[in-house]
Design a protein around this motif. Structure first.
Motif, PDB file in Angstrom:
ATOM      1  N   ALA A  36      12.371 -13.684  -2.488  1.00  0.00           N
ATOM      2  CA  ALA A  36      10.997 -14.187  -2.384  1.00  0.00           C
ATOM      3  C   ALA A  36      10.148 -13.252  -1.520  1.00  0.00           C
ATOM      4  CB  ALA A  36      11.000 -15.597  -1.796  1.00  0.00           C
ATOM      5  N   LEU A  37      10.701 -12.805  -0.401  1.00  0.00           N
ATOM      6  CA  LEU A  37       9.977 -11.887   0.484  1.00  0.00           C
ATOM      7  C   LEU A  37       9.752 -10.536  -0.189  1.00  0.00           C
ATOM      8  CD1 LEU A  37      11.844 -12.724   3.814  1.00  0.00           C
ATOM      9  CD2 LEU A  37       9.436 -13.186   3.314  1.00  0.00           C
ATOM     10  N   ILE A  38      10.758 -10.069  -0.925  1.00  0.00           N
ATOM     11  CA  ILE A  38      10.648  -8.777  -1.609  1.00  0.00           C
ATOM     12  C   ILE A  38       9.527  -8.804  -2.646  1.00  0.00           C
ATOM     13  CG2 ILE A  38      11.814  -7.210  -3.221  1.00  0.00           C
ATOM     14  CD1 ILE A  38      14.460  -8.113  -1.778  1.00  0.00           C
ATOM     15  N   PHE A  39       9.505  -9.856  -3.466  1.00  0.00           N
ATOM     16  CA  PHE A  39       8.512  -9.886  -4.541  1.00  0.00           C
ATOM     17  C   PHE A  39       7.144 -10.356  -4.054  1.00  0.00           C
ATOM     18  CE2 PHE A  39      12.389  -9.604  -7.027  1.00  0.00           C
ATOM     19  CZ  PHE A  39      12.025  -8.579  -7.894  1.00  0.00           C
ATOM     20  N   LEU A  40       7.080 -10.941  -2.882  1.00  0.00           N
ATOM     21  CA  LEU A  40       5.779 -11.162  -2.257  1.00  0.00           C
ATOM     22  C   LEU A  40       5.177  -9.809  -1.885  1.00  0.00           C
ATOM     23  CD1 LEU A  40       3.600 -12.999  -1.073  1.00  0.00           C
ATOM     24  CD2 LEU A  40       4.945 -13.100   1.049  1.00  0.00           C
ATOM     25  N   ASP A  41       6.023  -8.918  -1.375  1.00  0.00           N
ATOM     26  CA  ASP A  41       5.603  -7.552  -1.060  1.00  0.00           C
ATOM     27  C   ASP A  41       5.124  -6.838  -2.327  1.00  0.00           C
ATOM     28  OD1 ASP A  41       5.202  -5.065   0.021  1.00  0.00           O
ATOM     29  OD2 ASP A  41       7.307  -4.647   0.445  1.00  0.00           O
ATOM     30  N   VAL A  42       5.898  -6.977  -3.417  1.00  0.00           N
ATOM     31  CA  VAL A  42       5.519  -6.351  -4.689  1.00  0.00           C
ATOM     32  C   VAL A  42       4.180  -6.907  -5.179  1.00  0.00           C
ATOM     33  CG1 VAL A  42       6.141  -6.108  -7.133  1.00  0.00           C
ATOM     34  CG2 VAL A  42       7.900  -5.875  -5.361  1.00  0.00           C
ATOM     35  N   TYR A  43       4.003  -8.214  -5.052  1.00  0.00           N
ATOM     36  CA  TYR A  43       2.769  -8.862  -5.528  1.00  0.00           C
ATOM     37  C   TYR A  43       1.539  -8.344  -4.787  1.00  0.00           C
ATOM     38  CZ  TYR A  43      -0.744 -12.476  -6.295  1.00  0.00           C
ATOM     39  OH  TYR A  43      -1.909 -13.132  -6.587  1.00  0.00           O
ATOM     40  N   VAL A  44       1.624  -8.277  -3.466  1.00  0.00           N
ATOM     41  CA  VAL A  44       0.450  -7.828  -2.704  1.00  0.00           C
ATOM     42  C   VAL A  44       0.168  -6.349  -2.947  1.00  0.00           C
ATOM     43  CG1 VAL A  44       0.712  -9.602  -0.927  1.00  0.00           C
ATOM     44  CG2 VAL A  44       1.814  -7.382  -0.609  1.00  0.00           C
ATOM     45  N   CYS A  45       1.207  -5.583  -3.278  1.00  0.00           N
ATOM     46  CA  CYS A  45       0.996  -4.170  -3.597  1.00  0.00           C
ATOM     47  C   CYS A  45       0.305  -4.015  -4.951  1.00  0.00           C
ATOM     48  CB  CYS A  45       2.322  -3.420  -3.602  1.00  0.00           C
ATOM     49  SG  CYS A  45       2.999  -3.088  -1.954  1.00  0.00           S
ATOM     50  N   TYR A  46       0.734  -4.786  -5.938  1.00  0.00           N
ATOM     51  CA  TYR A  46       0.150  -4.685  -7.279  1.00  0.00           C
ATOM     52  C   TYR A  46      -1.282  -5.205  -7.320  1.00  0.00           C
ATOM     53  CZ  TYR A  46       3.833  -2.918 -10.305  1.00  0.00           C
ATOM     54  OH  TYR A  46       4.728  -2.099 -10.941  1.00  0.00           O
ATOM     55  N   THR A  47      -1.587  -6.191  -6.506  1.00  0.00           N
ATOM     56  CA  THR A  47      -2.934  -6.772  -6.516  1.00  0.00           C
ATOM     57  C   THR A  47      -3.888  -6.060  -5.564  1.00  0.00           C
ATOM     58  OG1 THR A  47      -2.265  -8.377  -4.827  1.00  0.00           O
ATOM     59  CG2 THR A  47      -2.079  -9.051  -7.144  1.00  0.00           C
ATOM     60  N   GLY A  48      -3.370  -5.156  -4.743  1.00  0.00           N
ATOM     61  CA  GLY A  48      -4.212  -4.456  -3.780  1.00  0.00           C
ATOM     62  C   GLY A  48      -4.419  -5.211  -2.486  1.00  0.00           C
ATOM     63  N   LEU A  49      -3.840  -6.410  -2.391  1.00  0.00           N
ATOM     64  CA  LEU A  49      -3.991  -7.202  -1.167  1.00  0.00           C
ATOM     65  C   LEU A  49      -3.273  -6.565   0.017  1.00  0.00           C
ATOM     66  CD1 LEU A  49      -3.507 -10.794  -2.643  1.00  0.00           C
ATOM     67  CD2 LEU A  49      -5.646  -9.727  -1.897  1.00  0.00           C
ATOM     68  N   ILE A  50      -2.451  -5.566  -0.272  1.00  0.00           N
ATOM     69  CA  ILE A  50      -1.723  -4.887   0.793  1.00  0.00           C
ATOM     70  C   ILE A  50      -2.683  -4.214   1.778  1.00  0.00           C
ATOM     71  CG2 ILE A  50      -1.536  -2.709  -0.467  1.00  0.00           C
ATOM     72  CD1 ILE A  50       1.194  -4.256   1.756  1.00  0.00           C
ATOM     73  N   LYS A  51      -3.938  -3.978   1.327  1.00  0.00           N
ATOM     74  CA  LYS A  51      -4.913  -3.317   2.206  1.00  0.00           C
ATOM     75  C   LYS A  51      -5.190  -4.141   3.463  1.00  0.00           C
ATOM     76  CE  LYS A  51      -8.932  -5.237  -0.263  1.00  0.00           C
ATOM     77  NZ  LYS A  51     -10.121  -4.895  -1.086  1.00  0.00           N
ATOM     78  N   TYR A  52      -4.943  -5.456   3.373  1.00  0.00           N
ATOM     79  CA  TYR A  52      -5.169  -6.309   4.540  1.00  0.00           C
ATOM     80  C   TYR A  52      -3.977  -6.301   5.498  1.00  0.00           C
ATOM     81  CZ  TYR A  52      -9.017  -8.105   1.719  1.00  0.00           C
ATOM     82  OH  TYR A  52     -10.157  -8.217   0.956  1.00  0.00           O
ATOM     83  N   VAL A  53      -2.817  -5.913   4.982  1.00  0.00           N
ATOM     84  CA  VAL A  53      -1.604  -5.867   5.816  1.00  0.00           C
ATOM     85  C   VAL A  53      -0.867  -4.557   5.547  1.00  0.00           C
ATOM     86  CG1 VAL A  53      -1.219  -8.348   6.143  1.00  0.00           C
ATOM     87  CG2 VAL A  53      -0.469  -7.244   4.024  1.00  0.00           C
ATOM     88  N   LEU A  54      -1.606  -3.469   5.552  1.00  0.00           N
ATOM     89  CA  LEU A  54      -1.035  -2.174   5.189  1.00  0.00           C
ATOM     90  C   LEU A  54       0.122  -1.772   6.097  1.00  0.00           C
ATOM     91  CD1 LEU A  54      -1.410   0.006   3.087  1.00  0.00           C
ATOM     92  CD2 LEU A  54      -3.023   1.161   4.615  1.00  0.00           C
ATOM     93  N   PHE A  55       0.111  -2.269   7.311  1.00  0.00           N
ATOM     94  CA  PHE A  55       1.187  -1.938   8.252  1.00  0.00           C
ATOM     95  C   PHE A  55       2.539  -2.507   7.800  1.00  0.00           C
ATOM     96  CE2 PHE A  55      -0.642  -5.944   9.524  1.00  0.00           C
ATOM     97  CZ  PHE A  55       0.442  -6.723   9.880  1.00  0.00           C
ATOM     98  N   LEU A  56       2.518  -3.468   6.841  1.00  0.00           N
ATOM     99  CA  LEU A  56       3.759  -4.063   6.337  1.00  0.00           C
ATOM    100  C   LEU A  56       4.273  -3.377   5.071  1.00  0.00           C
ATOM    101  CD1 LEU A  56       3.047  -7.886   6.792  1.00  0.00           C
ATOM    102  CD2 LEU A  56       4.499  -6.417   8.203  1.00  0.00           C
ATOM    103  N   ASN A  57       3.614  -2.325   4.633  1.00  0.00           N
ATOM    104  CA  ASN A  57       4.017  -1.653   3.395  1.00  0.00           C
ATOM    105  C   ASN A  57       5.472  -1.178   3.470  1.00  0.00           C
ATOM    106  OD1 ASN A  57       3.650  -0.446   0.808  1.00  0.00           O
ATOM    107  ND2 ASN A  57       3.434   1.550   1.816  1.00  0.00           N
ATOM    108  N   ASP A  58       6.242  -1.471   2.426  1.00  0.00           N
ATOM    109  CA  ASP A  58       7.662  -1.089   2.314  1.00  0.00           C
ATOM    110  C   ASP A  58       8.540  -1.720   3.399  1.00  0.00           C
ATOM    111  OD1 ASP A  58       7.247   0.389   0.067  1.00  0.00           O
ATOM    112  OD2 ASP A  58       7.245   2.341   1.064  1.00  0.00           O
ATOM    113  N   SER A  59       8.078  -2.801   3.994  1.00  0.00           N
ATOM    114  CA  SER A  59       8.848  -3.418   5.084  1.00  0.00           C
ATOM    115  C   SER A  59      10.010  -4.269   4.581  1.00  0.00           C
ATOM    116  CB  SER A  59       7.927  -4.280   5.953  1.00  0.00           C
ATOM    117  OG  SER A  59       7.318  -5.301   5.175  1.00  0.00           O
TER     118      SER A  59
END
Length: 370
Positions: A36-59
């Motif tokens: 669940a945590l892994i694919f939450l990471d994948v989801y935010v990366c695909y949607t671009g939401l990672i920009k709000y938590v970029l420090f968590l990229n590939d965590s």
């Protein structure tokens, strides 16, 4: 993908919170939580939401290496009927912990490093950010072989799990059990899913660069989350009519159809008493009657309760195996487990109660006297 992530979190928390007495389900829940945590990471990366938590990229990369061990340990608990503790099985987590430690420089890196890692995987045509010249990229040596580590880990634990399921199948065949328990079927299907996941991961890694094919894994994960929920709900007593039945109400089979002979016939022919998960509720569910009805028939016909009824058959079975030369290579404890007892103490207690002697003394009584 998002619905699959939400469902996985829900399923993981249910398993972790409601399985305090079942270590196997806890390991299974831990595996689902990791995915669940892994694919939450994948989801935010695909949607671009990672920009709000970029420090968590590939965590969550280290968590990918945990899926194989946790699923294997869950299967181990189910089939070996032993509790698994981190203290005893710590070596299964050496690789994910080692990988996590090797990536600490990346986790602590400037945000520009995280940004470059993200656009390099998803938007390679975007301009990269400037990184301080003093920054050390030594962590990349391990990061560059991450895909191979994932494939090797999944292959290793698929083989281990498959071997364990095969051994259990051979054991059940050897003792003549025809009907496979729900636990065996569940673990067998889990190994099949583990193998299928290995194949899909290999195809994605072969067909895409970086994280380009993760959405296919996300779709598979979402389908698996809902399928797992369906399976667990199907095993629940909530949907059984007996869940709301009156005390002596029978389901499907009337009282006149069921008697002691028919109960014994089913238990003996299917070697039901050899199952370690044999229980009054499970047998009642199989025969489609209320548990109290079976209990009353056994009490009246055998003047004993259900557990004594089952243990008597287990003891008769074990008596034959204890003096059978073909089983002389097995320990007394192993024969007890073969007979359906969950522990050595339970076997010894039941054996002495029904035979007024211990298993070892029983064996000696059949040994040739010099």
């Amino acid at each position: 993908m998002f619905l699959g992530v939400v469902q996985s979190f829900f399923l993981a928390f249910v398993l972790l919170l409601r399985s305090s007495n079942n270590i196997g389900l806890r390991w299974f829940g831990a595996s689902i939580l990791a995915t669940a945590l892994i694919f939450l990471d994948v989801y935010v990366c695909y949607t671009g939401l990672i920009k709000y938590v970029l420090f968590l990229n590939d965590s969550t990369e280290a968590l990918v290496l945990i899926i194989g061990p946790t699923l294997y340990l869950a299967i181990y608990c189910f089939l070996k009927r032993e509790d698994v503790t981190f203290k005893k099985h710590w070596w299964h987590f050496v690789l994910p912990i080692g990988y996590f430690l090797s990536q600490i420089p990346f986790y602590l890196a400037p945000i520009s490093v995280k940004y470059n890692a993200y656009i390099g995987a998803y938007y390679s045509k975007f301009p990269s950010a400037k990184i301080p010249e003093s920054f050390n990229h030594g962590y990349h040596y391990i990061k560059d072989i991450f895909d191979w580590l994932v494939l090797v880990t999944f292959l290793f634990y698929t083989i281990l799990s498959l071997k364990m399921v095969w051994e259990e199948k051979s054991r059940l065949t050897e003792i003549g059990v025809k009907n496979r328990s729900s636990k065996y079927i569940f673990t067998r299907n889990t190994v099949a899913v583990l193998f299928l996941l290995l194949v899909i991961i290999f195809m994605v890694y072969y067909s895409f660069d970086d994280d380009g094919g993760d959405h296919y894994l996300g779709i598979f994960h979402s389908c698996l989350a809902f399928l797992t929920t369906y399976v667990l709900l199907s095993e629940s007593r909530f949907f059984e009519k007996s869940w709301v039945a009156d005390k002596y109400e029978t389901i499907g089979q009337s009282k006149s159809d069921l008697n002691l002979a028919s109960i014994e016939s089913y238990v003996d022919e299917n070697k039901y008493f050899l199952r370690q998960d044999a229980s009054l509720n499970d047998l009642a569910s199989t025969l489609k009657v209320h548990p109290n009805h079976i209990s009353r028939i056994i009490n009246q016909g055998k003047h004993s309760n259900f557990n004594d009824f089952i243990n008597q058959k287990r003891i008769c079975f074990s008596q034959g195996k204890l003096v059978d030369p073909n089983f002389s290579n097995l320990t007394i404890e192993a024969i007890g487990a073969l007979a359906g007892f969950k522990s050595k103490s339970a076997f010894y207690t039941a054996f002495k109660r029904h035979t007024e002697t211990s298993p070892s003394a029983y064996i000696k009584s059949f040994s040739p006297k010099l």
